[in-house]
Design an enzyme around this catalytic site. Structure first.
Site, PDB file in Angstrom:
ATOM      1  CG  HIS A 192      -1.949  -1.198   1.395  1.00 34.59           C
ATOM      2  ND1 HIS A 192      -3.080  -1.284   0.487  1.00 34.59           N
ATOM      3  CD2 HIS A 192      -1.915  -2.100   2.089  1.00 34.59           C
ATOM      4  CE1 HIS A 192      -3.588  -2.196   0.762  1.00 34.59           C
ATOM      5  NE2 HIS A 192      -2.934  -2.657   1.622  1.00 34.59           N
ATOM      6  CG  ASP A 243      -2.236  10.608  -4.610  1.00 36.14           C
ATOM      7  OD1 ASP A 243      -1.874  11.667  -4.325  1.00 36.14           O
ATOM      8  OD2 ASP A 243      -2.679  10.218  -5.706  1.00 36.14           O
ATOM      9  CG  HIS A 260      -5.997  14.411  -4.235  1.00 30.84           C
ATOM     10  ND1 HIS A 260      -7.221  14.421  -4.991  1.00 30.84           N
ATOM     11  CD2 HIS A 260      -5.377  13.334  -4.432  1.00 30.84           C
ATOM     12  CE1 HIS A 260      -7.265  13.191  -5.609  1.00 30.84           C
ATOM     13  NE2 HIS A 260      -6.073  12.513  -5.416  1.00 30.84           N
ATOM     14  CG  HIS A 282      -6.753   8.232  -3.615  1.00 32.42           C
ATOM     15  ND1 HIS A 282      -5.692   7.449  -4.243  1.00 32.42           N
ATOM     16  CD2 HIS A 282      -6.630   9.556  -3.993  1.00 32.42           C
ATOM     17  CE1 HIS A 282      -5.519   8.274  -5.511  1.00 32.42           C
ATOM     18  NE2 HIS A 282      -5.984   9.452  -5.382  1.00 32.42           N
ATOM     19  CB  CYS A 283      -4.309   3.290  -1.243  1.00 29.74           C
ATOM     20  SG  CYS A 283      -3.076   2.025  -1.501  1.00 29.74           S
ATOM     21  CG  HIS A 340      -5.624  -0.865  -3.210  1.00 30.73           C
ATOM     22  ND1 HIS A 340      -4.550  -0.888  -2.311  1.00 30.73           N
ATOM     23  CD2 HIS A 340      -5.528  -1.995  -3.879  1.00 30.73           C
ATOM     24  CE1 HIS A 340      -3.625  -2.074  -2.419  1.00 30.73           C
ATOM     25  NE2 HIS A 340      -4.459  -2.682  -3.697  1.00 30.73           N
ATOM     26  CG  MET A 373      -6.574   2.335   1.604  1.00 29.11           C
ATOM     27  SD  MET A 373      -5.482   1.082   1.113  1.00 29.11           S
ATOM     28  CE  MET A 373      -4.223   1.266   2.311  1.00 29.11           C
ATOM     29  CG  HIS A 420     -30.610  18.994  -0.870  1.00 27.69           C
ATOM     30  ND1 HIS A 420     -30.927  20.174  -1.078  1.00 27.69           N
ATOM     31  CD2 HIS A 420     -32.003  18.415  -0.225  1.00 27.69           C
ATOM     32  CE1 HIS A 420     -31.778  20.737  -0.800  1.00 27.69           C
ATOM     33  NE2 HIS A 420     -32.686  19.601  -0.304  1.00 27.69           N
ATOM     34  CD  GLU A 438     -32.076  24.436  -5.203  1.00 30.52           C
ATOM     35  OE1 GLU A 438     -32.842  23.805  -4.443  1.00 30.52           O
ATOM     36  OE2 GLU A 438     -32.094  24.810  -6.151  1.00 30.52           O
ATOM     37  CB  THR A 439     -28.424  20.906  -4.619  1.00 36.40           C
ATOM     38  OG1 THR A 439     -29.671  20.447  -3.890  1.00 36.40           O
ATOM     39  CG2 THR A 439     -27.652  19.617  -4.968  1.00 36.40           C
ATOM     40  CG  HIS A 494     -31.478  16.339  -4.356  1.00 37.98           C
ATOM     41  ND1 HIS A 494     -32.163  15.878  -5.319  1.00 37.98           N
ATOM     42  CD2 HIS A 494     -32.087  16.809  -3.503  1.00 37.98           C
ATOM     43  CE1 HIS A 494     -33.581  16.518  -4.791  1.00 37.98           C
ATOM     44  NE2 HIS A 494     -33.595  16.826  -3.530  1.00 37.98           N
TER      45      HIS A 494
END
Length: 375
Positions: free
Chosen positions: A128, A131, A133, A168-169, A179, A184, A289, A313-314, A340
């Site tokens: 494993h 990463d 971001h 994440h992996c 993964h 993950m 939402h 709203e969304t 939503h």
């Protein structure tokens, strides 16, 4: 047989990076990525260090919203491959950071350094890495963090961007999506040192923060339509990859298990409290939402250096991204936080509940006539 399968998988990861033109991280003696000369060394020797205690989602670790000095934040993530009942009678092998899907929220401030130790216990089967971001550099730190079962590694990176970010992996090739959609993934929040601001520069604060991580799972079925169950993640890999290629998820739960934050597990708030929700989507888009509420402030792309949108709203959380929304509750009751696409929310698990306590305001909402028989 199991060891042969694991060796073959891990060898394929190394081949992937070689084909992609990357040298895998090795002990180079300089702390940098193998094959590259180190020009600038660590600049934070005088900073104080803190150990951040990891907590399971939807909770945030203890943190301060506004700071005057930067620091080194020490974080420990332990990888756990575990079988999970994602819905009654329906099982899958999840690959997790600290045992949960998503992994725990990490919180720091812009300019801080995160010192992360990644542990892959010998009880696991697979190689494993992580990463992030939020990380500036090739492969998001993935090449510096590869660990086989029985190994651990420590890396340090500087938080140069304020916002919310997925981690994440990403061990290479088909291992990356397998993964990630096995759970993950997680998120990291990098706050501005002087706190959150609206478009006019006014301070935005919150009383409580929650973390929701949307998952897309792809459980294979047998020829009778029943979900299959496997003795290990490796044994189900081929079937799961075939299911993944359909791009049709079987489950879309928030926080790893259908109903993880509904009913007795609902999130808690009070009338008058301001809540921040950070929502990550490691692999598939969602459309948050809050039924009965709004996004008073929304950083849809997660960038806290940009002015937030207001009164939404969304909104959308893109695949491979995290965003944040803030709302102050004005009425008590049960609120549903959903994606939503209501098919995803009601039938596939993309829903959380927020139980809000307090006194009712009839000026905002009132039932004038109770239901009666039609005359």
């Amino acid at each position: 047989m199991k060891n042969i399968i694991i060796m073959t998988i891990n060898a394929s990861i190394a081949i992937y990076f070689a084909i992609a033109g990357y040298a895998t991280a090795t002990e180079s003696g300089s702390g940098g990525l193998a094959g590259f000369e180190v020009k600038t060394q660590f600049q934070g020797e005088k900073l104080k260090s803190i150990v951040q205690e990891m907590v399971a989602p939807p909770n945030f670790p203890l943190h301060t919203q506004v700071v005057t000095e930067n620091k080194i934040v020490k974080v420990r993530l332990v990888i756990e491959e575990k079988e999970v009942e994602v819905s009654p009678g329906e099982f899958m092998w999840q690959m997790t950071f600290n045992g949960t899907a998503p992994g725990p929220m990490i919180v720091a401030h812009e300019g801080d350094y995160i010192e992360l130790t990644l542990v892959n216990p010998a009880s696991n089967m697979l190689l494993h890495n992580i990463d992030l971001h939020a990380f500036s550099g090739a492969m998001g730190g993935g090449l510096l963090t590869e660990v086989s079962p029985g190994q651990e590694v420590t890396v340090r990176f500087k938080a140069t961007k304020a916002g919310t970010f997925v981690y994440h992996c990403a061990p290479g090739g088909v291992m990356i999506p397998w993964h990630v959609v096995s759970g993950m993934n997680g998120a990291i929040t990098i706050l501005p040192k002087d706190g959150l601001k609206d478009k006019d520069g006014n301070q935005i604060t919150y009383d409580k923060a929650y973390y929701i991580g949307g998952q897309d799972f792809y459980l294979p079925k047998d020829d009778k339509g029943n979900y299959k169950r496997y003795s290990s993640p490796v044994m189900g890999m081929a079937d799961m990859l075939a299911t993944m290629k359909t791009l049709t998820p079987s489950h879309l739960p928030f926080n790893g298990v259908v109903g993880a934050m509904t009913g007795p597990n609902a999130l808690k708030a009070k009338v008058g409290e301001t809540i921040m929700i950070v929502h990550s989507q490691a692999n598939r888009q969602a459309y948050p939402h809050l039924i009965g509420g709004h996004g008073n402030y929304v950083w849809e792309t997660g960038s806290f250096n940009d002015a937030p949108a207001t009164n939404q709203e969304t909104w959308s959380i893109a695949a491979g991204a995290a965003g944040a929304a803030i709302y102050t509750f004005v009425q008590p009751g049960i609120y549903a936080y959903v994606s939503h696409n209501l098919i995803e929310a009601i039938l596939m698990g993309s829903i959380a509940h927020i139980q809000v306590s307090g006194k009712w305001n009839n000026d905002l909402q009132e039932q004038l006539v109770a239901p009666t028989a039609i005359k």
